[in-house]
Design an enzyme around this catalytic site. Sequence first.
Site, PDB file in Angstrom:
ATOM      1  N   HIS A 145      22.829 -43.138  44.026  1.00 36.38           N
ATOM      2  CA  HIS A 145      22.709 -41.737  43.641  1.00 36.38           C
ATOM      3  C   HIS A 145      21.401 -41.532  42.881  1.00 36.38           C
ATOM      4  CE1 HIS A 145      27.364 -41.046  43.812  1.00 36.38           C
ATOM      5  NE2 HIS A 145      26.877 -41.548  44.921  1.00 36.38           N
ATOM      6  N   CYS A 183      28.342 -36.872  39.775  1.00 39.05           N
ATOM      7  CA  CYS A 183      29.698 -37.348  40.006  1.00 39.05           C
ATOM      8  C   CYS A 183      30.228 -37.989  38.723  1.00 39.05           C
ATOM      9  CB  CYS A 183      29.727 -38.348  41.160  1.00 39.05           C
ATOM     10  SG  CYS A 183      28.956 -39.940  40.772  1.00 39.05           S
ATOM     11  N   CYS A 190      28.250 -41.212  37.618  1.00 36.53           N
ATOM     12  CA  CYS A 190      26.900 -40.883  37.149  1.00 36.53           C
ATOM     13  C   CYS A 190      26.955 -40.162  35.803  1.00 36.53           C
ATOM     14  CB  CYS A 190      26.176 -40.032  38.183  1.00 36.53           C
ATOM     15  SG  CYS A 190      25.675 -40.939  39.668  1.00 36.53           S
ATOM     16  N   HIS A 219      28.832  -4.886  36.357  1.00 38.03           N
ATOM     17  CA  HIS A 219      29.731  -4.822  35.212  1.00 38.03           C
ATOM     18  C   HIS A 219      30.571  -6.087  35.111  1.00 38.03           C
ATOM     19  CE1 HIS A 219      29.604  -0.126  34.844  1.00 38.03           C
ATOM     20  NE2 HIS A 219      28.417  -0.696  34.792  1.00 38.03           N
ATOM     21  N   GLU A 238      33.685  -6.468  34.614  1.00 35.74           N
ATOM     22  CA  GLU A 238      34.940  -6.423  35.365  1.00 35.74           C
ATOM     23  C   GLU A 238      34.732  -6.825  36.824  1.00 35.74           C
ATOM     24  OE1 GLU A 238      35.131  -3.224  32.137  1.00 35.74           O
ATOM     25  OE2 GLU A 238      33.659  -4.002  33.565  1.00 35.74           O
ATOM     26  N   CYS A 281      35.015   1.321  33.325  1.00 35.01           N
ATOM     27  CA  CYS A 281      34.527   2.602  33.820  1.00 35.01           C
ATOM     28  C   CYS A 281      35.354   3.008  35.042  1.00 35.01           C
ATOM     29  CB  CYS A 281      33.047   2.502  34.182  1.00 35.01           C
ATOM     30  SG  CYS A 281      32.711   1.494  35.656  1.00 35.01           S
ATOM     31  N   CYS A 299      34.956   0.529  38.140  1.00 30.00           N
ATOM     32  CA  CYS A 299      35.594  -0.772  37.895  1.00 30.00           C
ATOM     33  C   CYS A 299      37.111  -0.637  37.863  1.00 30.00           C
ATOM     34  CB  CYS A 299      35.090  -1.372  36.587  1.00 30.00           C
ATOM     35  SG  CYS A 299      33.365  -1.937  36.649  1.00 30.00           S
TER      36      CYS A 299
END
Length: 383
Positions: free
Chosen positions: A65, A97, A100, A257, A259, A287, A290
């Site tokens: 790796h 991983c 690692c 936003h 949400e 709002c 949303c």
Amino acid sequence: MKPHFRNTVERMYRGTFFYNFNNRPILSRRNTVWLCYEVKTRGPSMPTWGAKIFRGQLYPEAKDHPEMKFLHWFRKWRQLHRDQEYEVTWYVSWSPCTRCANSVATFLAEDPKVTLTIFVARLYYFWKPDYQEALRILCQKRGGPHATMKIMNYNEFQHCWNEFVDGQGKPFKPRKNLPKHYTLLHATLGELLRHVMDPGTFTSNFNNKPWVSGQRETYLCYKVERSHNDTWVLLNQHRGFLRNQAPDRHGFPKGRHAELCFLDLIPFWKLDDQQYRVTCFTSWSPCFSCAQKMAKFISKKKHVSLCIFAARIYDDQGRRQEGLRTLHRDGAKIAVMXYSEFKHCWDTFVDHQGRPFQPWDGLDEHSQALSGRLRAILQNQGN
């Protein structure tokens, strides 16, 4: 003395970069891991003396790796330069991983003169508990050396393009969904590492004074519970906080936003058909737009109930009133945050370092007044 580099790549092709550094959260057939790194000496000028690329495979032994290749090279070189302090930055196509991550944590504990910041394009096996725990150990801040891990955003992709890609003079062009994928991965990493909010951020944004100025951000803290034997069981792996995305010409031109960022995140959890309860604590009520989209979500997901506690009511005139009524009519529980909700958020989502929640002047009075306004909005079905 400059280090001697082996098994490194000077530059990657444009196609290689776009293919491997695609930040779509779930991808297959990406078995090569690319690690771009920069090493700077710590000091006033902080010159960069190392900026190269290691490449490795996901599935052979861990020694193959790129993280392990970097550590092998850097340890050997550090034997001749023990007194110097260094700042190392990685830009990797996959997060480390388990093996690692553990090896990097051990390296940092052994060499406190080295700091490491890791920017990742994607999270590797983020749903597996052993991978989650390994990254938490790597990034834990308990007074000892640790790595700082972040999700690559536009600026990091742009930097990699400039420093590590053979762009042939062409500018970096981000993928269309880069900002949306960043938001998902950022929230997921926050859940995984159990990020908490700065106390000042919480008290400033969740203060429930009816009239505030200069607070344009919306913060949304959330938790998820699953029904089991007629009781609600907290799912710690799905707990965190979000804020709205500011307008950005490289990301969301009109912003996004909190949400909507949250609704983007929920399908990523892959909840089964059991009964779930999602609770949100927001600095502002949703709002109109949303609220409509949240109502649409719960009307389709009958096995998910939604509770929203808002610190303040967002401009409750006209369409915004109708949005809250629609959300309430479709089954969401909407209420104003009282002392118990503020305390719960402080205890759960804030880096309070053992300090108890201290209510501000007028908290109870403001909460009662806002609750009255919210009741009037929700009961006014005819308007």
